[in-house]
Enzyme design. Structure first.
Site, mmCIF file in Angstrom:
data_model
loop_
_atom_site.group_PDB
_atom_site.id
_atom_site.type_symbol
_atom_site.label_atom_id
_atom_site.label_comp_id
_atom_site.label_asym_id
_atom_site.label_seq_id
_atom_site.Cartn_x
_atom_site.Cartn_y
_atom_site.Cartn_z
ATOM 1 C CE1 TYR A 109 35.760 -14.554 32.293
ATOM 2 C CE2 TYR A 109 36.274 -16.776 31.555
ATOM 3 C CZ TYR A 109 35.696 -15.467 31.269
ATOM 4 O OH TYR A 109 35.411 -15.133 29.857
ATOM 5 C CE LYS A 182 36.596 -12.257 28.739
ATOM 6 N NZ LYS A 182 35.118 -12.986 29.176
#
Length: 571
Positions: A109, A182
């Site tokens: 991420y 995500k």
């Protein structure tokens, strides 16, 4: 479901029923478990002789791939190693990430995902996700069909048009990586089954000349499409997704400021949709603020709030705080709540007659008469320090991506008028943070209450170790998605967003000096389950849950996929 196997993905770990045999079993990341196949499974699936004879447990495999991961010295190298592992064995990938979640979250991420996005066309290997081109709208529905999931098989669709990627802007087709990243967090943190999600990039062109000039760029080679043609494509996308996958939450990610609010406002009353940059960011910041406000002993309604960098994220934060004031505080009207905020953009303090403001920013603009007696250098562009001196705010929030904007002079001015100033430099990545926690605590003599967008090491000041809260959206959006899926919510309401924030704030314990304002990344599974229960209960209260939870703890827990090898049946 896929043609190669069947599995009930609505429960934690349903039996994996495999149709294929031989090398095809090992080439699918959801059916492959490598040396963890037992002797009996190897015989029935006809994979004897296609791997070493030794049997290895999932835990042993995790140890081996962790050593391989650690051997990479660069963050991008670690990212690519994890990507290759996921393409080979999805259960092993998530078991590794879940075991080392706090360590690996910055790799799968932010911030590493930013470099991966920039390098997408150079490091491209195996396709993952759905690529939808504005130049071929007639292929949109078939492209979604081709992903191989049915109407009841999808909980989440994460989509980006790549215009506002993190702090690096327009990245064209490379934005697919932010959608993939995500959804990886949704799975690792909240147990959303990895085969109940679809990452999507809307390829509407790019204004990034570096990408358009590169022979390796894989997206449409023209400038970014805007206006009615863009809106029509978005409408076709939303309508098609909602028809094909009626239970799916549409998660908008890194949409440009000019479009993010418009899209959310247009569709939030029609379909189940959520913008993480606006609503997720706002919820996690509100949670940190609720914890900080509790420390100050001053009611939220009595705080004066400066938002520096008041774009979609900044105004999303302000909007949720305003709504919280209206719900729980003494503010009886929106005008009273708006009066607590002072938004600042690249053109300075937002003022009522500034034609450069977007529609969503205009309600926050201050009246000219309010600043008429201020001593400022340029009344048409009032800067941050001038606002601080005249407003004497108690809360300073940074979402500007302007590294170092909270200078020593700014911070000391905040501290001059507050016993416990609340200062949140939230911009990512670290280089774009408005200030470092170490500097803020030094300049306020350890009195500031700090939360950041990027991870920072603890800061020792005057005998107190300050653990810095990371205002990471991963504390909110995975649990929100899990809660929506668990109760089959038909909408994401502002009440559900607020419930998520309040549940997160309820996990904070500020009894120790220097304690963080938010839970740590190592507690994401607990955090996500807690948030999910609060979201599902709020959805039920508001009448938007198709399947209200009768035993929330048990039902949410059962819905969480665990990264372990399920039972295998050869069919």
């Amino acid at each position: 479901m896929g043609r190669e196997y069947d599995q009930d993905t609505t429960i934690g770990n349903g039996t994996l029923r495999i149709r294929t045999r031989g090398r095809a079993v090992l080439s699918n990341p959801m059916t492959n478990r490598g040396t963890a196949f037992t002797a009996d499974e190897r015989e029935k699936l006809e994979i004897d002789g296609l791997m070493p004879t030794g049997f290895t447990t999932l835990e042993n495999q995790t140890q081996r791939v962790y050593e391989q991961y650690r051997s990479n010295k660069s963050m991008l190298g670690k990212f690519l190693t994890l990507n290759a592992l996921r393409d080979r064995n999805e259960v092993l990938f998530y078991h590794l990430v879940s075991t080392h979640l706090e360590e690996m979250l910055p790799v799968i991420y932010t911030p590493t995902i930013g470099e991966a996005i920039e390098r997408f066309s150079h490091t491209y290997n195996r396709p993952r996700g759905v690529f939808l081109s504005i130049d071929h709208p007639e292929k949109l529905e078939q492209s979604l069909h081709n992903y191989g999931l049915g109407a009841e098989d999808v909980d989440l669709v994460c989509v980006t048009d790549s215009e506002g990627i993190l702090g690096i802007g327009d990245q064209g087709i490379g934005g697919i990586q932010i959608a993939i990243g995500k959804l990886s967090v949704y799975t690792a943190a909240a147990g959303i089954h990895p085969r109940r999600v679809i990452p999507i990039v809307l390829d509407v062109g790019t204004d990034n000349l570096g990408l358009l000039s590169s022979e390796l760029y894989l997206g449409e080679r023209h400038s970014r499409v805007r206006g009615q043609r863009y809106d029509d494509f978005i409408d076709q996308f939303v309508t098609t997704v909602n028809r094909l996958f009626p239970r799916a939450l549409i998660h908008w990610e890194d949409i440009g400021t000019a479009n993010a609010y418009r899209i959310l406002d247009r569709y939030k009353g029609q379909v189940c949709t959520f913008n993480d940059d606006i609503q997720g960011t706002a919820a996690v910041v509100l949670a940190a603020l609720l914890a900080a406000v509790d420390v100050t002993g001053v009611d939220l309604d009595d705080h004066r709030i400066v938002v520096f960098g008041a774009g979609s994220a900044g105004m999303g934060i302000a909007g949720l705080i305003r709504d919280q004031m209206l719900r729980t505080g003494r503010s009886e009207t929106e005008e009273e709540a708006y009066a607590r905020f002072w938004p600042i953009g690249i053109q300075g303090l937002y003022l009522e007659d500034d034609h450069r403001l977007h529609e969503f920013q205009k309600p926050w603009a201050r009246k000219r008469v309010e600043v008429s007696d201020w001593d400022v250098r340029d009344p048409g562009q009032i800067g941050l320090l001038e606002v601080i001196r005249n407003v004497r705010p108690t809360i300073l929030i940074g979402t500007s991506t302007k590294g170092g904007a909270f200078t020593q002079e700014v911070v000391e001015e905040m501290a001059r008028h507050n016993t416990r100033p609340i200062i949140f430099p939230l911009s990512n990545p670290t280089s774009r943070a408005e200030a470092t926690p170490a500097d803020i605590l030094e300049w306020t003599d350890g009195r500031a209450l700090v939360a950041t967008g990027s991870p920072f090491d603890p800061v020792d000041h005057d005998g107190v170790r300050h653990t810095i809260a990371q205002s990471n959206n991963a504390l909110i959006f995975p649990g929100l998605g899990l809660g929506v899926a668990a109760c089959r919510a038909t909408r994401v309401t502002e009440g559900m967003i607020a419930a998520a924030a309040e549940a997160l704030a309820g996990l904070v314990n500020m009894w120790r000096p220097g304690a963080p304002l938010l839970p740590g990344m190592s507690d994401l599974r607990l955090v996500s389950a807690t948030v999910a229960i609060a979201v599902a209960q709020q959805a039920t209260d508001e009448g938007v849950a198709e399947r209200p939870l009768t035993d929330p703890v048990q039902q949410v827990f059962e819905r969480m996929w665990q990264p372990r090898y399920p039972d295998v049946e050869a069919i």
